[in-house]
Design a protein around this motif. Structure first.
Motif, PDB file in Angstrom:
ATOM      1  N   VAL A 318      23.784  23.228  -4.750  1.00 43.15           N
ATOM      2  CA  VAL A 318      22.639  22.337  -4.458  1.00 43.15           C
ATOM      3  C   VAL A 318      22.081  21.791  -5.784  1.00 43.15           C
ATOM      4  CG1 VAL A 318      20.361  22.197  -3.368  1.00 43.15           C
ATOM      5  CG2 VAL A 318      22.122  23.719  -2.429  1.00 43.15           C
ATOM      6  N   ALA A 322      16.461  19.807  -5.130  1.00 42.06           N
ATOM      7  CA  ALA A 322      16.893  19.378  -3.779  1.00 42.06           C
ATOM      8  C   ALA A 322      16.708  20.542  -2.801  1.00 42.06           C
ATOM      9  CB  ALA A 322      18.340  18.937  -3.794  1.00 42.06           C
ATOM     10  N   LYS A 324      17.865  22.882   0.073  1.00 45.25           N
ATOM     11  CA  LYS A 324      19.205  23.385   0.407  1.00 45.25           C
ATOM     12  C   LYS A 324      19.643  22.921   1.785  1.00 45.25           C
ATOM     13  CE  LYS A 324      21.853  27.672   0.618  1.00 45.25           C
ATOM     14  NZ  LYS A 324      21.824  29.140   0.420  1.00 45.25           N
ATOM     15  N   TYR A 327      20.235  19.033   1.824  1.00 47.81           N
ATOM     16  CA  TYR A 327      21.434  18.678   1.073  1.00 47.81           C
ATOM     17  C   TYR A 327      22.696  19.081   1.840  1.00 47.81           C
ATOM     18  CZ  TYR A 327      24.805  18.310  -2.741  1.00 47.81           C
ATOM     19  OH  TYR A 327      25.890  17.970  -3.516  1.00 47.81           O
ATOM     20  N   LEU A 330      24.125  16.839   4.748  1.00 41.93           N
ATOM     21  CA  LEU A 330      24.881  15.628   4.432  1.00 41.93           C
ATOM     22  C   LEU A 330      26.394  15.836   4.546  1.00 41.93           C
ATOM     23  CD1 LEU A 330      22.855  14.412   1.297  1.00 41.93           C
ATOM     24  CD2 LEU A 330      22.648  13.630   3.651  1.00 41.93           C
TER      25      LEU A 330
END
Length: 354
Positions: A318, A322, A324, A327, A330
């Protein structure tokens, strides 16, 4: 007018003749009347005599008309034979059926113990034919012609008393030594055809013999006792006490052989059980390993060549600052399995919503 009739009586010893005058007024003459008349007048006993009148035997039922008798008749006395048994005939004490049954019952034939002993040592225990090479012995000390025993096993006609013989592993090939001057194939069943190769004692049941399981040589107990050795006295093969099988042993010796045979079979069954269990265990381990490997390949931890490869997960790397979960969302590698599927035009909308 009455005619006077006279009867001459001849004594049993034929040395005395007595004249007997009959009453002219008498019409019938019986045996009892004659005997009573003679006993009263001449004092002669007729209880032990047979009587004939002019050659005709008189008995208690005889009735003679005096008028038909000649003027002179001869009465003869015969002494009766006194039976006392011992003449081979019946005594009268038993019925005719008892007498006939005595001869009808067949008495068992007497078996010569010497012939019975020789038969066990010179003949096959199954066919009762003379022993002929090749010969075998079972684990209880019985002798067989190998061809006869194998044929009985194949045809499944082995008697119940030999039911413990299941195959070739339950018999031992033996080597018999013929008597000097004999080839061992003689049909004479009254003398020994084989002997001990060391002591020369005859193989006829008078002496104890052993068969060695390793080499098959047959020799007397006397030779094994006098020449103490841990090897065969003929071929020098190694011999253990458990390799000695007594031939045609006593009941006690056969019981010991039977116990030893059962112990050997139990050990063999146990050994087979352990071997089978080991094979089954290895198969289970191999099957489990295959399943684990397959699961690892499916999960991406192992490639097709068996090399372990760590599967990439976005959540493991990560970026700084950001979140976790955001992210990881995605990337499809971080999504859990669900019924939502991404389309070609839009990855964010599931099927049925675009």
């Amino acid at each position: 007018m009455h005619i006077r009739r006279q009867i001459f009586v001849k004594s049993p010893d034929c040395q005395k003749v007595v004249a007997l005058q009959l009453d002219p007024a008498q019409s019938l003459l019986t045996l009892s009347g004659i005997t009573s008349l003679l006993e009263s007048s001449q004092r002669i006993s007729f209880s032990a005599c047979s009587i004939t009148l002019d050659g005709k035997l008189l008995n208690g039922s005889t009735r003679i008309q005096v008028s038909k008798l000649p003027s002179v008749s001869m009465l003869t006395l015969f002494p009766r034979l006194r039976g006392g048994g011992g003449d081979g005939g019946a005594t009268g004490a038993e019925s005719r059926d008892c007498y006939l049954n005595m001869y009808a019952e067949k008495k068992p034939d007497k078996v010569d113990p010497n012939e019975q002993r020789l038969s066990k040592w010179l003949n096959c225990a199954l066919s009762n034919e003379p022993l002929a090479e090749p010969c075998v012995i079972d684990l209880l000390g019985n002798l067989f012609n190998k061809e006869v025993l194998v044929h009985a096993l194949l045809s499944k006609r082995l008697p119940k008393q030999f039911s413990y013989i299941k195959g070739l592993k339950d018999m031992v090939n033996i080597k018999l030594t013929p008597v000097a001057g004999s080839d061992g194939s003689s049909q004479d069943t009254t003398s020994a055809q084989f002997q001990c190769p060391v002591s020369g004692l005859e193989f006829n049941g008078k002496y104890k013999f052993f068969a060695l399981r390793g080499c098959g040589h047959v020799m007397s107990a006397k030779a094994l006792k006098e020449v103490k050795s841990s090897s065969c006295l003929v071929c020098h093969a190694d011999v253990k006490d458990s390799d000695k099988i007594v031939i045609n042993g006593t009941e006690e010796e056969v019981d010991l052989l039977r116990e030893r045979m059962e112990e050997e079979k139990a050990k063999l069954r146990e050994k087979k059980g352990v071997s089978k269990k080991s094979k089954n265990g290895a198969a289970v381990v191999a099957d489990t390993g295959a399943k684990v490997a397959k699961r690892q390949i499916e999960d991406g931890n192992v490639n097709g060549n068996g090399i372990t490869v760590k599967k990439f997960k976005a959540a493991d790397k990560v970026p700084v600052n950001a979140t976790k979960e955001v992210y990881a969302s995605l990337f499809t590698s971080s999504k859990k399995k669900s019924d939502f599927r991404e389309t070609y035009s839009c990855r964010s909308l599931p099927l049925g919503r675009n």
